[in-house]
Write an enzyme that holds these catalytic residues in place. Structure first.
Site, PDB file in Angstrom:
ATOM      1  N   LYS A 269      -7.981  -1.834  -5.257  1.00 59.44           N
ATOM      2  CA  LYS A 269      -7.919  -3.249  -4.458  1.00 59.44           C
ATOM      3  C   LYS A 269      -9.182  -3.890  -4.423  1.00 59.44           C
ATOM      4  O   LYS A 269     -10.090  -3.872  -3.827  1.00 59.44           O
ATOM      5  CB  LYS A 269      -7.811  -2.481  -2.866  1.00 59.44           C
ATOM      6  CG  LYS A 269      -7.451  -3.747  -2.026  1.00 59.44           C
ATOM      7  CD  LYS A 269      -6.145  -4.037  -1.505  1.00 59.44           C
ATOM      8  CE  LYS A 269      -6.003  -4.958  -0.271  1.00 59.44           C
ATOM      9  NZ  LYS A 269      -4.634  -5.229  -0.003  1.00 59.44           N
TER      10      LYS A 269
ATOM     11  N   GLU B 276      -3.906  -3.369  -6.355  1.00 60.42           N
ATOM     12  CA  GLU B 276      -3.080  -3.979  -5.254  1.00 60.42           C
ATOM     13  C   GLU B 276      -3.746  -5.224  -4.782  1.00 60.42           C
ATOM     14  O   GLU B 276      -5.018  -5.471  -4.536  1.00 60.42           O
ATOM     15  CB  GLU B 276      -3.097  -3.033  -4.042  1.00 60.42           C
ATOM     16  CG  GLU B 276      -2.306  -3.605  -2.820  1.00 60.42           C
ATOM     17  CD  GLU B 276      -2.162  -2.870  -1.652  1.00 60.42           C
ATOM     18  OE1 GLU B 276      -2.429  -1.631  -1.414  1.00 60.42           O
ATOM     19  OE2 GLU B 276      -1.926  -3.414  -0.506  1.00 60.42           O
ATOM     20  N   GLY B 277      -3.227  -6.393  -4.845  1.00 62.58           N
ATOM     21  CA  GLY B 277      -3.486  -7.631  -4.196  1.00 62.58           C
ATOM     22  C   GLY B 277      -3.669  -7.841  -2.682  1.00 62.58           C
ATOM     23  O   GLY B 277      -3.367  -6.858  -1.947  1.00 62.58           O
ATOM     24  N   ALA B 278      -4.067  -8.908  -2.149  1.00 58.66           N
ATOM     25  CA  ALA B 278      -4.217  -9.186  -0.749  1.00 58.66           C
ATOM     26  C   ALA B 278      -2.947 -10.217  -0.397  1.00 58.66           C
ATOM     27  O   ALA B 278      -2.676 -11.173  -1.053  1.00 58.66           O
ATOM     28  CB  ALA B 278      -5.219  -9.648  -0.351  1.00 58.66           C
ATOM     29  N   GLY B 279      -2.058  -9.866   0.578  1.00 55.88           N
ATOM     30  CA  GLY B 279      -1.049 -10.481   0.764  1.00 55.88           C
ATOM     31  C   GLY B 279      -0.209 -10.881  -0.166  1.00 55.88           C
ATOM     32  O   GLY B 279       0.349  -9.703  -0.900  1.00 55.88           O
TER      33      GLY B 279
ATOM     34  N   THR C 177       0.970  -1.316   0.089  1.00 56.40           N
ATOM     35  CA  THR C 177      -0.099   0.189   0.118  1.00 56.40           C
ATOM     36  C   THR C 177       0.584   1.193   0.090  1.00 56.40           C
ATOM     37  O   THR C 177       0.448   2.036  -0.699  1.00 56.40           O
ATOM     38  CB  THR C 177      -1.061   0.091   1.017  1.00 56.40           C
ATOM     39  OG1 THR C 177      -1.769  -1.110   1.155  1.00 56.40           O
ATOM     40  CG2 THR C 177      -1.854   1.280   0.999  1.00 56.40           C
TER      41      THR C 177
HETATM   42  N1  LIG Z   1       8.554   3.064   3.210  1.00 57.78           N
HETATM   43  C1  LIG Z   1       7.766   3.235   4.515  1.00 57.78           C
HETATM   44  N2  LIG Z   1       7.820   4.151   5.326  1.00 57.78           N
HETATM   45  C2  LIG Z   1       6.968   4.226   6.377  1.00 57.78           C
HETATM   46  N3  LIG Z   1       6.065   3.310   6.912  1.00 57.78           N
HETATM   47  C3  LIG Z   1       5.968   2.471   5.927  1.00 57.78           C
HETATM   48  C4  LIG Z   1       6.616   2.195   4.839  1.00 57.78           C
HETATM   49  N4  LIG Z   1       6.217   1.014   4.261  1.00 57.78           N
HETATM   50  C5  LIG Z   1       5.350   0.504   4.853  1.00 57.78           C
HETATM   51  N5  LIG Z   1       5.095   1.285   5.865  1.00 57.78           N
HETATM   52  C6  LIG Z   1       4.159   1.061   7.072  1.00 57.78           C
HETATM   53  O1  LIG Z   1       4.020  -0.446   7.263  1.00 57.78           O
HETATM   54  C7  LIG Z   1       2.915  -0.747   7.351  1.00 57.78           C
HETATM   55  C8  LIG Z   1       2.626  -1.896   6.518  1.00 57.78           C
HETATM   56  O2  LIG Z   1       2.694  -1.325   5.148  1.00 57.78           O
HETATM   57  P1  LIG Z   1       1.653  -1.572   4.087  1.00 57.78           P
HETATM   58  O3  LIG Z   1       0.226  -1.334   4.648  1.00 57.78           O
HETATM   59  O4  LIG Z   1       2.087  -0.978   2.690  1.00 57.78           O
HETATM   60  O5  LIG Z   1       1.841  -3.118   3.611  1.00 57.78           O
HETATM   61  P2  LIG Z   1       0.672  -4.077   2.598  1.00 57.78           P
HETATM   62  O6  LIG Z   1       1.825  -5.055   2.048  1.00 57.78           O
HETATM   63  O7  LIG Z   1       0.086  -3.050   2.039  1.00 57.78           O
HETATM   64  O8  LIG Z   1       0.013  -4.879   3.945  1.00 57.78           O
HETATM   65  P3  LIG Z   1      -1.396  -5.732   3.319  1.00 57.78           P
HETATM   66  O9  LIG Z   1      -0.898  -7.152   2.929  1.00 57.78           O
HETATM   67  O10 LIG Z   1      -2.236  -5.704   4.593  1.00 57.78           O
HETATM   68  O11 LIG Z   1      -2.163  -5.034   2.202  1.00 57.78           O
HETATM   69  C9  LIG Z   1       1.784   0.335   7.395  1.00 57.78           C
HETATM   70  O12 LIG Z   1       1.580   0.866   8.624  1.00 57.78           O
HETATM   71  C10 LIG Z   1       2.539   1.548   6.583  1.00 57.78           C
HETATM   72  O13 LIG Z   1       2.153   2.563   6.828  1.00 57.78           O
HETATM   73 MG   LIG Z   2      -2.227  -3.257   1.543  1.00 60.30          MG
END
Ligand SMILES: Nc1ncnc2c1ncn2[C@@H]1O[C@H](COP(=O)(O)OP(=O)(O)OP(=O)(O)O)[C@@H](O)[C@H]1O
Ligand SMILES: [Mg+2]
Length: 211
Positions: free
Chosen positions: A40, A106-109, A24
């Site tokens: 998503k 965007e996918g899930a996981g 995300t």
């Molecule tokens: N580069 C970054 N700088 C600061 N915070 C980050 C960064 N990357 C990710 N985070 C934080 O880490 C957490 C997980 O990131 P994110 O939600 O983007 O993961 P995801 O892969 O999309 O997860 P999901 O599988 O739930 O969709 C979030 O709180 C996000 O704000």
């Molecule tokens: Mg995400």
């Protein structure tokens, strides 16, 4: 910036080596930088990624396409759907139309997260017929996870645009992924002190493509 944007096709799928890997955050950066639309298709639990992205980017509603499934439980879609009494089928999904120059899905996981008794995220990517941007952690453990995901994508004959590494820069891991995975590194997103439209824009402008 124009040059970097041309690296991205009109529509592409953002997957990750794991949940919470930064899909995300990376999608938010690309949505801002490319002026893209974001979708998503399956959301499990709250807060919804679409809402986080809307909040972080402050982009208007025209950039956001509603989820096809918004499931209540923060679980794998197959399990969350079962609890909500919902059936997910690939035929439920259709790539949405958008006037934006790009569509980011965007996918899930990760790739082998089940959607139902038979199909997984990787099957959805194939069904939507999209090339893949793989988000991976920059730190320890990423080489194994990233190479496994790349191997799975290659087995499924899915085009890989490249990898975006999220976290503190790690030159050794980046070069290992490039060498052993034989993939371009599309860029690196460093830890942001706050995720907002200014920091996302700045991060996008710093991206560097390494073929
Ligand atoms: N580069 C970054 N700088 C600061 N915070 C980050 C960064 N990357 C990710 N985070 C934080 O880490 C957490 C997980 O990131 P994110 O939600 O983007 O993961 P995801 O892969 O999309 O997860 P999901 O599988 O739930 O969709 C979030 O709180 C996000 O704000
Ligand atoms: Mg995400």
């Amino acid at each position: 910036m124009t040059d970097y944007s041309s690296r991205f096709p009109r529509s592409f799928f953002v997957t990750g080596t794991d949940t919470d890997v930064g899909k995300t955050a990376v999608s938010a950066m690309l949505t801002v930088g490319l002026g893209a639309a974001y979708w998503k298709p399956v959301q499990s639990g709250l807060p919804a990624d679409t809402d986080s992205l809307r909040q972080a980017t402050q982009l208007d509603d025209s950039h956001f396409i509603p989820e096809r499934f918004r499931l209540t439980q923060p679980l794998s879609p197959h399990a969350a759907a079962a609890i909500d009494g919902v059936q997910i089928a690939l035929t439920d999904f259709q790539l949405p139309a958008t006037e934006k120059p790009h569509l980011i899905v965007e996918g899930a996981g990760g790739l082998l997260v089940p959607l139902n008794q038979r199909e997984m995220i990787i099957d959805l990517i194939r069904y939507l017929n999209l090339p893949v941007c793989l988000v991976a952690r920059s730190g320890l453990g990423t080489i194994n996870h990233t190479l496994l995901s790349i191997a799975q994508l290659r087995r499924a004959n899915l085009p890989i645009l490249g990898v975006i590494l999220n976290g503190e820069r790690n030159l050794s891991n980046r070069e290992a992924i490039r060498h052993y995975g034989q993939v371009p590194i599309l860029g690196e997103l460093e830890p942001l002190s706050a995720i907002n439209s200014d920091t996302l824009k700045e991060a996008f402008n710093k991206l560097e493509y390494l073929s």
